[in-house]
Design a protein around this motif. Structure first.
Motif, PDB file in Angstrom:
ATOM      1  N   GLU A   1      -7.239  -8.555  -6.746  1.00 46.26           N
ATOM      2  CA  GLU A   1      -8.438  -7.757  -7.148  1.00 46.26           C
ATOM      3  C   GLU A   1      -9.780  -7.990  -6.206  1.00 46.26           C
ATOM      4  OE1 GLU A   1      -7.087  -9.918  -9.399  1.00 46.26           O
ATOM      5  OE2 GLU A   1      -6.689  -9.005 -11.391  1.00 46.26           O
ATOM      6  N   VAL A   2      -9.709  -8.997  -5.536  1.00 44.84           N
ATOM      7  CA  VAL A   2     -10.877  -9.242  -4.689  1.00 44.84           C
ATOM      8  C   VAL A   2     -10.635  -9.146  -3.237  1.00 44.84           C
ATOM      9  CG1 VAL A   2     -12.400 -10.623  -6.268  1.00 44.84           C
ATOM     10  CG2 VAL A   2     -10.606 -11.752  -4.674  1.00 44.84           C
ATOM     11  N   LEU A   3      -9.572  -9.098  -2.703  1.00 43.84           N
ATOM     12  CA  LEU A   3      -9.011  -9.272  -1.420  1.00 43.84           C
ATOM     13  C   LEU A   3      -9.560  -8.185  -0.542  1.00 43.84           C
ATOM     14  CD1 LEU A   3      -7.632 -11.616  -0.354  1.00 43.84           C
ATOM     15  CD2 LEU A   3      -5.732 -10.190   0.148  1.00 43.84           C
ATOM     16  N   GLU A   4      -9.844  -7.186  -0.961  1.00 45.66           N
ATOM     17  CA  GLU A   4     -10.174  -5.804   0.081  1.00 45.66           C
ATOM     18  C   GLU A   4     -11.604  -6.145  -0.048  1.00 45.66           C
ATOM     19  OE1 GLU A   4      -8.406  -2.478  -1.763  1.00 45.66           O
ATOM     20  OE2 GLU A   4      -9.128  -1.316  -0.221  1.00 45.66           O
ATOM     21  N   GLN A   5     -12.348  -6.402  -0.994  1.00 41.76           N
ATOM     22  CA  GLN A   5     -13.777  -6.631  -1.154  1.00 41.76           C
ATOM     23  C   GLN A   5     -14.041  -7.843  -0.056  1.00 41.76           C
ATOM     24  OE1 GLN A   5     -15.198  -7.418  -5.080  1.00 41.76           O
ATOM     25  NE2 GLN A   5     -17.220  -7.505  -4.480  1.00 41.76           N
ATOM     26  N   PHE A   6     -13.414  -8.869  -0.328  1.00 41.43           N
ATOM     27  CA  PHE A   6     -13.673  -9.845   0.840  1.00 41.43           C
ATOM     28  C   PHE A   6     -13.412  -9.389   2.111  1.00 41.43           C
ATOM     29  CE2 PHE A   6     -11.733 -13.374   3.431  1.00 41.43           C
ATOM     30  CZ  PHE A   6     -12.381 -14.310   3.045  1.00 41.43           C
ATOM     31  N   HIS A   7     -12.373  -8.690   2.293  1.00 42.45           N
ATOM     32  CA  HIS A   7     -12.327  -8.357   3.789  1.00 42.45           C
ATOM     33  C   HIS A   7     -13.621  -7.291   4.453  1.00 42.45           C
ATOM     34  CE1 HIS A   7     -10.789  -5.231   6.895  1.00 42.45           C
ATOM     35  NE2 HIS A   7     -10.099  -6.568   7.457  1.00 42.45           N
ATOM     36  N   ARG A   8     -13.916  -6.591   3.124  1.00 47.13           N
ATOM     37  CA  ARG A   8     -15.210  -5.614   3.686  1.00 47.13           C
ATOM     38  C   ARG A   8     -16.187  -6.398   4.026  1.00 47.13           C
ATOM     39  NH1 ARG A   8     -16.289  -2.714  -0.950  1.00 47.13           N
ATOM     40  NH2 ARG A   8     -14.241  -2.561  -1.325  1.00 47.13           N
TER      41      ARG A   8
ATOM     42  N   SER B   1       1.399 -16.305  -4.020  1.00 45.58           N
ATOM     43  CA  SER B   1       0.833 -15.518  -4.906  1.00 45.58           C
ATOM     44  C   SER B   1       1.925 -14.652  -5.782  1.00 45.58           C
ATOM     45  CB  SER B   1      -0.226 -14.563  -4.376  1.00 45.58           C
ATOM     46  OG  SER B   1      -1.073 -15.115  -3.672  1.00 45.58           O
ATOM     47  N   ARG B   2       1.859 -14.661  -6.860  1.00 43.57           N
ATOM     48  CA  ARG B   2       2.693 -13.740  -7.792  1.00 43.57           C
ATOM     49  C   ARG B   2       2.503 -12.314  -7.908  1.00 43.57           C
ATOM     50  NH1 ARG B   2       5.522 -18.198  -9.777  1.00 43.57           N
ATOM     51  NH2 ARG B   2       4.275 -19.865  -9.718  1.00 43.57           N
ATOM     52  N   ASP B   3       1.364 -11.852  -7.578  1.00 50.82           N
ATOM     53  CA  ASP B   3       0.939 -10.439  -7.767  1.00 50.82           C
ATOM     54  C   ASP B   3       1.040  -9.829  -6.428  1.00 50.82           C
ATOM     55  OD1 ASP B   3      -1.296 -11.500  -6.335  1.00 50.82           O
ATOM     56  OD2 ASP B   3      -2.766 -11.001  -7.584  1.00 50.82           O
ATOM     57  N   GLY B   4      -0.008  -8.868  -6.145  1.00 45.81           N
ATOM     58  CA  GLY B   4       0.060  -8.261  -4.913  1.00 45.81           C
ATOM     59  C   GLY B   4      -0.544  -8.416  -3.648  1.00 45.81           C
ATOM     60  N   THR B   5      -1.017  -9.723  -3.819  1.00 48.39           N
ATOM     61  CA  THR B   5      -1.878 -10.259  -2.639  1.00 48.39           C
ATOM     62  C   THR B   5      -1.151 -10.201  -1.362  1.00 48.39           C
ATOM     63  OG1 THR B   5      -2.819 -11.865  -4.177  1.00 48.39           O
ATOM     64  CG2 THR B   5      -2.948 -12.386  -2.021  1.00 48.39           C
ATOM     65  N   LEU B   6       0.327 -10.455  -1.020  1.00 48.70           N
ATOM     66  CA  LEU B   6       0.683 -10.571   0.180  1.00 48.70           C
ATOM     67  C   LEU B   6       0.786  -9.288   0.778  1.00 48.70           C
ATOM     68  CD1 LEU B   6       1.959 -11.763   2.639  1.00 48.70           C
ATOM     69  CD2 LEU B   6       4.064 -11.546   1.437  1.00 48.70           C
ATOM     70  N   TRP B   7       1.078  -8.146  -0.296  1.00 55.28           N
ATOM     71  CA  TRP B   7       1.272  -6.876   0.254  1.00 55.28           C
ATOM     72  C   TRP B   7      -0.192  -6.114   0.562  1.00 55.28           C
ATOM     73  CZ3 TRP B   7      -1.071  -2.319  -1.933  1.00 55.28           C
ATOM     74  CH2 TRP B   7      -0.438  -1.132  -1.546  1.00 55.28           C
ATOM     75  N   LEU B   8      -1.238  -6.835   0.025  1.00 54.67           N
ATOM     76  CA  LEU B   8      -2.638  -6.247   0.072  1.00 54.67           C
ATOM     77  C   LEU B   8      -2.916  -6.735   1.622  1.00 54.67           C
ATOM     78  CD1 LEU B   8      -5.069  -6.468  -2.753  1.00 54.67           C
ATOM     79  CD2 LEU B   8      -5.092  -4.636  -0.874  1.00 54.67           C
ATOM     80  N   MET B   9      -2.799  -8.171   1.657  1.00 55.85           N
ATOM     81  CA  MET B   9      -2.670  -8.867   3.148  1.00 55.85           C
ATOM     82  C   MET B   9      -2.141  -7.933   4.407  1.00 55.85           C
ATOM     83  SD  MET B   9      -2.330 -12.820   2.433  1.00 55.85           S
ATOM     84  CE  MET B   9      -3.555 -13.644   1.516  1.00 55.85           C
ATOM     85  N   ARG B  10      -1.078  -7.469   4.108  1.00 52.47           N
ATOM     86  CA  ARG B  10      -0.460  -6.570   5.029  1.00 52.47           C
ATOM     87  C   ARG B  10      -0.859  -5.258   5.280  1.00 52.47           C
ATOM     88  NH1 ARG B  10       5.710  -7.909   5.890  1.00 52.47           N
ATOM     89  NH2 ARG B  10       5.005  -7.029   7.750  1.00 52.47           N
ATOM     90  N   MET B  11      -1.562  -4.691   4.239  1.00 47.21           N
ATOM     91  CA  MET B  11      -2.364  -3.535   4.356  1.00 47.21           C
ATOM     92  C   MET B  11      -3.282  -3.569   5.127  1.00 47.21           C
ATOM     93  SD  MET B  11      -0.742  -0.801   2.710  1.00 47.21           S
ATOM     94  CE  MET B  11      -2.142   0.082   2.076  1.00 47.21           C
ATOM     95  N   LEU B  12      -4.002  -4.699   4.833  1.00 52.58           N
ATOM     96  CA  LEU B  12      -5.377  -4.999   5.820  1.00 52.58           C
ATOM     97  C   LEU B  12      -5.013  -5.108   6.978  1.00 52.58           C
ATOM     98  CD1 LEU B  12      -7.180  -7.325   3.104  1.00 52.58           C
ATOM     99  CD2 LEU B  12      -7.948  -4.924   3.650  1.00 52.58           C
ATOM    100  N   GLN B  13      -3.943  -5.976   7.483  1.00 48.24           N
ATOM    101  CA  GLN B  13      -3.588  -6.224   8.684  1.00 48.24           C
ATOM    102  C   GLN B  13      -3.151  -5.045   9.509  1.00 48.24           C
ATOM    103  OE1 GLN B  13      -0.079  -8.623   9.759  1.00 48.24           O
ATOM    104  NE2 GLN B  13      -1.470  -9.961  11.060  1.00 48.24           N
TER     105      GLN B  13
END
Ligand code: UDP
Ligand code: MG
Length: 340
Positions: A43-50, A72-84
């Motif tokens: 929920e927060v990773l994108e905001q954190f990155h921004r 993590s058991r949710d989409g955290t890793l997927w989000l990290m890879r999107m950000l990268q």
């Protein structure tokens, strides 16, 4: 010869804390590693990155954002890879399972390449906007700038009260000075991070380890925000275990308490034994005192079990340390482009 009075000499003394400092060049911009452990933080990773990117770009510094995925058991890793994929300054350390925040943070420090390392919580409870202030302190010559919370939003009074009591206690019983109301939010120079990397104990009480390393350090006061989104992973059982970890990692005081308590009881028992024997010799032995006997037996039994339990806590930790397992395993490492 200096004939001034001692008080006059004292007046000329510089601030003790400042003596150890060698200021760094005024405009010098080091490269940064922003390290954040994340466990189920989609929920927060994108905001954190921004928010972090905004601050760092305004600073104009060279930086990387080291995101540690702690199983993590949710989409955290997927989000990290999107950000990268969008931002090559993102570095991903994907652990093989959930190892807990302390170890995730260690993994992040191990893979940070910057000259200066800032540790942040991924949930944005530590405002990245304070990084420029931390940098200013670093330029004054401090090696560690640690955040001290002046106010905790969104936390219950019980949590605040127990936290306060815990820091009081640990300060009194251990030899390292662990500052109160300090979390992991801090800026560290490269040499501090290098020394931290040398501490490979399995039972990691990070606040204590940071304090143990030492070096010129200064607090930076801030208001701790409530979580941007998502839930805290802490409950009271965890906090209790955390407190035991902190105490057993930094002091053997509980063992000493057991020793001295045992010693005082033994002395009292000896005196009482003498009294009982003397009384029996003088006045004869009439069987009496069953309640007091039971009380003493039960009390001593309880104390003994408690002391064995305390010893067990330490022996268990020795057991874990002698196994000398690696602290964590990495499933995948996707480094940023920042040069070392
Ligand atoms: N965290 C982690 N592994 C865990 C638990 C937490 O990496 O097993 C991370 C979490 O994603 C967050 C930080 O550690 O970035 C602090 O966690 P949390 O917000 O739950 O703790 P609190 O702020 O309540 O102390
Ligand atoms: Mg938090």
């Amino acid at each position: 010869m200096d004939i001034r009075e001692p008080e006059q000499l004292m007046q000329g003394l510089p601030d003790k804390a400042k003596v150890a400092l060698t200021p760094r060049a005024a405009g010098y911009l080091p490269s940064f590693s922003i390290v954040a452990p994340a466990y189920n933080e989609q929920e927060v990773l994108e905001q954190f990155h921004r928010r972090v990117s905004k601050v760092m770009q305004d600073l104009g510094a060279d930086y990387e954002i080291v995101l540690v995925n702690d199983g993590s058991r949710d989409g955290t890793l997927w989000l990290m890879r999107m950000l990268q994929a969008q931002d090559p300054r993102v570095s991903i350390v994907d652990l093989s399972r959930n190892f807990g925040k302390e170890i995730a943070l260690t993994a992040g420090l191990d893979h940070a390449k910057g000259e200066v390392v800032v540790v942040l919580d991924a949930d944005l409870q530590d405002p990245p906007e304070l990084i420029p202030d931390m940098l200013a302190r670093w330029r004054e010559g401090y090696d560690v700038v640690y955040g001290v919370r002046t106010q905790r939003d969104g936390e219950t009074w019980l949590k605040k009260a127990t936290a306060k009591a815990f820091y009081r206690l640990i300060r009194r019983v251990s030899r390292v000075d662990i500052p109160q109301d300090t979390g992991d939010f801090r800026l560290m120079s490269r040499r501090v991070v290098s020394e931290m990397r040398g501490l490979r104990e399995v039972h990691r009480f990070m606040k204590g380890l940071f304090a143990w390393v030492g070096f010129p350090s200064t607090p930076l006061y801030y208001r701790r925000d409530a979580r941007a989104a998502g839930d805290t992973k802490w409950n009271y059982w965890n906090l209790w275990n955390f407190a035991i970890e902190g105490i057993t990692s930094f002091t053997v005081a509980p063992l000493k308490v057991a020793t001295y308590f045992g010693l005082s009881i033994a002395v009292l028992a000896l005196a009482y034994g003498g009294f009982v024997v003397g009384k029996a010799l003088l006045f004869g032995d009439v069987v009496k005192g069953y309640p007091s006997l039971m009380a003493v037996v039960l009390f001593l039994g309880g104390i003994q079990l408690l002391a064995i339990g305390v010893m067990g806590e330490y022996i268990g930790r020795i057991f874990n340390e002698v196994k000398a397992r690696p602290l964590y395993l990495i499933n995948r490492l996707l480094p940023s482009q920042l040069k070392e």
